[in-house]
Design a protein around this motif. Structure first.
Motif, PDB file in Angstrom:
ATOM      1  N   SER A 147      -0.406  -5.451  -4.973  1.00 62.46           N
ATOM      2  CA  SER A 147       0.814  -4.908  -5.560  1.00 62.46           C
ATOM      3  C   SER A 147       1.418  -3.809  -4.700  1.00 62.46           C
ATOM      4  O   SER A 147       0.704  -3.091  -3.993  1.00 62.46           O
ATOM      5  N   GLN A 148       2.746  -3.675  -4.808  1.00 66.36           N
ATOM      6  CA  GLN A 148       3.431  -2.609  -4.086  1.00 66.36           C
ATOM      7  C   GLN A 148       2.921  -1.238  -4.512  1.00 66.36           C
ATOM      8  O   GLN A 148       2.770  -0.353  -3.682  1.00 66.36           O
ATOM      9  N   ALA A 149       2.655  -1.061  -5.793  1.00 63.79           N
ATOM     10  CA  ALA A 149       2.191   0.240  -6.269  1.00 63.79           C
ATOM     11  C   ALA A 149       0.890   0.640  -5.579  1.00 63.79           C
ATOM     12  O   ALA A 149       0.717   1.796  -5.172  1.00 63.79           O
ATOM     13  N   THR A 150      -0.024  -0.309  -5.424  1.00 71.54           N
ATOM     14  CA  THR A 150      -1.298  -0.019  -4.769  1.00 71.54           C
ATOM     15  C   THR A 150      -1.092   0.287  -3.295  1.00 71.54           C
ATOM     16  O   THR A 150      -1.679   1.242  -2.754  1.00 71.54           O
ATOM     17  N   ILE A 151      -0.261  -0.512  -2.622  1.00 72.57           N
ATOM     18  CA  ILE A 151      -0.010  -0.290  -1.193  1.00 72.57           C
ATOM     19  C   ILE A 151       0.663   1.059  -0.967  1.00 72.57           C
ATOM     20  O   ILE A 151       0.304   1.804  -0.041  1.00 72.57           O
ATOM     21  N   VAL A 152       1.619   1.400  -1.819  1.00 72.83           N
ATOM     22  CA  VAL A 152       2.325   2.668  -1.664  1.00 72.83           C
ATOM     23  C   VAL A 152       1.380   3.850  -1.878  1.00 72.83           C
ATOM     24  O   VAL A 152       1.434   4.845  -1.152  1.00 72.83           O
ATOM     25  N   ARG A 153       0.505   3.756  -2.874  1.00 73.07           N
ATOM     26  CA  ARG A 153      -0.476   4.834  -3.083  1.00 73.07           C
ATOM     27  C   ARG A 153      -1.355   5.004  -1.853  1.00 73.07           C
ATOM     28  O   ARG A 153      -1.636   6.138  -1.414  1.00 73.07           O
ATOM     29  N   LEU A 154      -1.793   3.902  -1.268  1.00 71.66           N
ATOM     30  CA  LEU A 154      -2.610   3.970  -0.060  1.00 71.66           C
ATOM     31  C   LEU A 154      -1.827   4.588   1.093  1.00 71.66           C
ATOM     32  O   LEU A 154      -2.331   5.456   1.822  1.00 71.66           O
ATOM     33  N   TYR A 155      -0.595   4.162   1.261  1.00 79.24           N
ATOM     34  CA  TYR A 155       0.273   4.679   2.322  1.00 79.24           C
ATOM     35  C   TYR A 155       0.422   6.199   2.184  1.00 79.24           C
ATOM     36  O   TYR A 155       0.263   6.948   3.162  1.00 79.24           O
ATOM     37  N   ARG A 156       0.721   6.646   0.998  1.00 82.56           N
ATOM     38  CA  ARG A 156       0.939   8.080   0.784  1.00 82.56           C
ATOM     39  C   ARG A 156      -0.327   8.898   1.000  1.00 82.56           C
ATOM     40  O   ARG A 156      -0.268  10.045   1.453  1.00 82.56           O
ATOM     41  N   ARG A 157      -1.473   8.313   0.696  1.00 83.34           N
ATOM     42  CA  ARG A 157      -2.727   9.026   0.850  1.00 83.34           C
ATOM     43  C   ARG A 157      -3.153   9.116   2.315  1.00 83.34           C
ATOM     44  O   ARG A 157      -3.722  10.114   2.747  1.00 83.34           O
ATOM     45  N   LEU A 158      -2.859   8.085   3.100  1.00 83.21           N
ATOM     46  CA  LEU A 158      -3.378   8.005   4.457  1.00 83.21           C
ATOM     47  C   LEU A 158      -2.430   8.528   5.533  1.00 83.21           C
ATOM     48  O   LEU A 158      -2.881   8.987   6.586  1.00 83.21           O
ATOM     49  N   ILE A 159      -1.118   8.414   5.315  1.00 82.88           N
ATOM     50  CA  ILE A 159      -0.162   8.701   6.385  1.00 82.88           C
ATOM     51  C   ILE A 159       0.469  10.070   6.225  1.00 82.88           C
ATOM     52  O   ILE A 159       1.081  10.363   5.199  1.00 82.88           O
ATOM     53  N   ARG A 160       0.307  10.893   7.234  1.00 90.41           N
ATOM     54  CA  ARG A 160       0.941  12.206   7.256  1.00 90.41           C
ATOM     55  C   ARG A 160       2.399  12.053   7.706  1.00 90.41           C
ATOM     56  O   ARG A 160       2.717  11.257   8.573  1.00 90.41           O
ATOM     57  N   GLN A 161       3.264  12.831   7.080  1.00 91.53           N
ATOM     58  CA  GLN A 161       4.710  12.812   7.332  1.00 91.53           C
ATOM     59  C   GLN A 161       5.325  11.466   6.959  1.00 91.53           C
ATOM     60  O   GLN A 161       6.367  11.093   7.476  1.00 91.53           O
TER      61      GLN A 161
END
Length: 231
Positions: A214-228
């Protein structure tokens, strides 16, 4: 007319891009430049207005939503979607118009980075390959207005992978042209996050998207891992 649509969120450095676009299009029919802003809290909107761009405050934040909103307000028969930290090559308007005159419905450039790291050069080289998996928003995207309307624009439910998804639909409807020159984009996110680390995260995001996470899961991962990151 070509309408250049630039999505922004806290991109105060956009002045450099707008000045470059004015220089790169001098002597040609002037394009319409639209800055589709997602609620910046810095000086992005003010600076863009001062430099002659049409600035829209979009009702929804998100690249797909901002690009669609910018397209809905554009007057050009040819839409050109460009990231705020990506610079098309000089003479790009002629490239776009020529491709459309030759029957293409949409297309993009290859990619180059503004940093010489060998892995970034390799990643950029891969964008010359004819596969949708190596099509990224940083490469910019041109599309005939009627074709964009026909496919319904970007999918606003996608906060990631919206660039590859729309290319798939465009290629199914009309010829897609990979232009032989390159857009030069900023390597800042790679340098902040680590070149190999960020590429690994991006690869993971693509794989998760492909297997239907799901997009929600991918977005949470993105926000947690990627700075800026700006999702």
């Amino acid at each position: 007319m070509v309408s250049i649509i630039i999505p922004t969120y806290n991109e105060a450095g956009i002045g450099d891009l707008l000045a470059y676009l004015q220089q790169a299009t001098a002597g040609e029919p002037a394009p319409e430049i639209i800055v589709a802003d997602g609620g910046s809290t810095d000086g992005t909107r003010c600076l863009a207005r001062q430099l002659g761009a049409t600035v829209l405050r979009c009702p929804c934040k998100g690249r797909a939503a901002q690009l669609n909103y910018g397209a809905s307000q554009a007057r050009g028969a040819l839409l050109y979607f460009l990231h705020a930290d990506s610079y098309p090559p000089a003479g790009f308007l002629a490239d776009l118009r020529r491709a459309v005159a030759e029957g293409c419905g949409s297309g993009c450039y290859r990619l180059a980075f503004d940093h010489g790291h060998w892995f970034l050069r390799f990643s950029a080289w891969c964008t010359r390959l004819p596969f949708t998996v190596v099509r990224f928003g940083d490469q910019s995207l041109f599309v005939r207005r009627e074709l964009f309307a026909q496919i319904g624009g970007y999918r606003e439910d996608l906060l990631v992978m919206e660039d590859q998804e729309i290319v798939s639909r465009l290629r199914a409807q009309a010829p897609f042209r990979l232009l032989p020159r390159a857009v030069t984009t900023s390597a800042r996110k790679y340098l902040v996050n680590g070149v190999f680390r960020l590429q690994g995260i991006f690869t993971l995001v693509v794989l998760l998207y492909k297997v239907g996470v799901s997009q929600a899961t991918i977005v949470r991962l993105y926000r947690r891992l990627i700075r800026q990151g700006k999702l």
